[in-house]
Design a protein around this motif. Structure first.
Motif, PDB file in Angstrom:
ATOM      1  N   GLN A  13      19.816   4.304  21.186  1.00  0.00           N
ATOM      2  CA  GLN A  13      20.473   5.080  20.128  1.00  0.00           C
ATOM      3  C   GLN A  13      21.375   6.183  20.684  1.00  0.00           C
ATOM      4  O   GLN A  13      22.134   6.786  19.938  1.00  0.00           O
ATOM      5  CB  GLN A  13      19.421   5.715  19.217  1.00  0.00           C
ATOM      6  N   LEU A  14      21.283   6.438  21.991  1.00  0.00           N
ATOM      7  CA  LEU A  14      22.053   7.519  22.604  1.00  0.00           C
ATOM      8  C   LEU A  14      23.428   7.026  23.036  1.00  0.00           C
ATOM      9  O   LEU A  14      23.621   5.825  23.263  1.00  0.00           O
ATOM     10  CB  LEU A  14      21.312   8.068  23.824  1.00  0.00           C
ATOM     11  N   PRO A  15      24.375   7.950  23.206  1.00  0.00           N
ATOM     12  CA  PRO A  15      25.690   7.565  23.713  1.00  0.00           C
ATOM     13  C   PRO A  15      25.584   6.990  25.130  1.00  0.00           C
ATOM     14  O   PRO A  15      24.639   7.287  25.865  1.00  0.00           O
ATOM     15  CB  PRO A  15      26.469   8.892  23.729  1.00  0.00           C
ATOM     16  N   ALA A  16      26.545   6.193  25.500  1.00  0.00           N
ATOM     17  CA  ALA A  16      26.563   5.599  26.849  1.00  0.00           C
ATOM     18  C   ALA A  16      26.552   6.701  27.902  1.00  0.00           C
ATOM     19  O   ALA A  16      27.252   7.710  27.771  1.00  0.00           O
ATOM     20  CB  ALA A  16      27.800   4.727  27.012  1.00  0.00           C
ATOM     21  N   GLY A  17      25.709   6.553  28.908  1.00  0.00           N
ATOM     22  CA  GLY A  17      25.613   7.525  29.992  1.00  0.00           C
ATOM     23  C   GLY A  17      24.624   8.642  29.743  1.00  0.00           C
ATOM     24  O   GLY A  17      24.311   9.411  30.645  1.00  0.00           O
ATOM     25  N   ALA A  18      24.117   8.763  28.533  1.00  0.00           N
ATOM     26  CA  ALA A  18      23.140   9.806  28.203  1.00  0.00           C
ATOM     27  C   ALA A  18      21.741   9.334  28.585  1.00  0.00           C
ATOM     28  O   ALA A  18      21.496   8.142  28.762  1.00  0.00           O
ATOM     29  CB  ALA A  18      23.202  10.139  26.725  1.00  0.00           C
ATOM     30  N   THR A  19      20.827  10.276  28.701  1.00  0.00           N
ATOM     31  CA  THR A  19      19.455   9.927  29.047  1.00  0.00           C
ATOM     32  C   THR A  19      18.455  10.743  28.239  1.00  0.00           C
ATOM     33  O   THR A  19      18.733  11.878  27.856  1.00  0.00           O
ATOM     34  CB  THR A  19      19.200  10.100  30.559  1.00  0.00           C
ATOM     35  N   ILE A  20      17.305  10.146  28.009  1.00  0.00           N
ATOM     36  CA  ILE A  20      16.208  10.823  27.333  1.00  0.00           C
ATOM     37  C   ILE A  20      15.483  11.705  28.336  1.00  0.00           C
ATOM     38  O   ILE A  20      15.284  11.319  29.481  1.00  0.00           O
ATOM     39  CB  ILE A  20      15.180   9.799  26.796  1.00  0.00           C
ATOM     40  N   VAL A  21      15.073  12.877  27.896  1.00  0.00           N
ATOM     41  CA  VAL A  21      14.169  13.722  28.672  1.00  0.00           C
ATOM     42  C   VAL A  21      12.912  13.851  27.818  1.00  0.00           C
ATOM     43  O   VAL A  21      12.823  14.719  26.955  1.00  0.00           O
ATOM     44  CB  VAL A  21      14.782  15.106  28.977  1.00  0.00           C
ATOM     45  N   PRO A  22      11.936  12.947  28.023  1.00  0.00           N
ATOM     46  CA  PRO A  22      10.729  12.996  27.203  1.00  0.00           C
ATOM     47  C   PRO A  22       9.927  14.260  27.489  1.00  0.00           C
ATOM     48  O   PRO A  22       9.632  14.569  28.641  1.00  0.00           O
ATOM     49  CB  PRO A  22       9.938  11.764  27.621  1.00  0.00           C
ATOM     50  N   VAL A  23       9.611  15.001  26.456  1.00  0.00           N
ATOM     51  CA  VAL A  23       8.820  16.220  26.589  1.00  0.00           C
ATOM     52  C   VAL A  23       7.382  15.872  26.223  1.00  0.00           C
ATOM     53  O   VAL A  23       7.121  15.314  25.156  1.00  0.00           O
ATOM     54  CB  VAL A  23       9.363  17.335  25.680  1.00  0.00           C
TER      55      VAL A  23
END
Length: 155
Positions: A13-23
């Motif tokens: 669901q994120l833009p290309a090149g973005a990453t999740i930072v799971p908290v």
């Protein structure tokens, strides 16, 4: 988190090149004193899920950080759960500003590149009494599923 579809579904669901930072958060009511008033507090610890397991399991690496230590209301006080939710909601409120539709944050990563990151609350680690309080289900119920209290096995 790493073996579930949540991470892939959210990443897609994120833009290309973005990453999740799971908290990942954890809290557990902690006894502070026995002899001078029987005092308790709720510590809130936080870590991010992008840290390798061999690092976050090593205490010297300080992957888990203490964010806040909140004193518990005295015994007999009304609305203890409301106080917990209000306080922790305030402490974690900056995370509400980040969802997969906004701009995220530009963070410098360990590999020297700058990335668009999305810190998202991914998990809360706690024992059963803590889970019951957080999810606000009645004691004896399952905080994870919708099976009614007292349902027979194989429901």
């Amino acid at each position: 988190m790493n073996t579930s579809d949540w991470r892939w579904d959210t990443q897609n669901q994120l833009p290309a090149g973005a990453t999740i930072v799971p908290v990942i958060c954890t809290s557990n009511k902690t006894q502070l004193t026995n002899f001078s008033g029987d005092q308790h507090a709720w510590p809130l610890y936080l870590k991010i899920g992008n840290i390798r397991k061999d690092i976050w399991r090593t205490p010297k690496k300080h992957a888990w950080i203490l964010v806040v230590l909140i004193p518990c209301p005295p015994k007999g006080a009304k609305n203890k759960n409301k106080a917990w939710h209000s306080t922790f909601g305030t402490v974690l409120s900056p995370l509400r500003n980040f969802d997969n539709t906004g701009p995220g944050l530009k963070w410098n990563c360990a590999d020297g590149f700058q990335r668009q990151c999305y810190p998202l609350l991914a998990a809360w680690v706690g024992d059963y009494p803590e889970q019951v309080m957080i999810t606000q289900v009645s004691y004896g119920s399952c905080p994870m599923c919708k099976i009614p209290k007292g349902a027979p096995m194989g429901y």
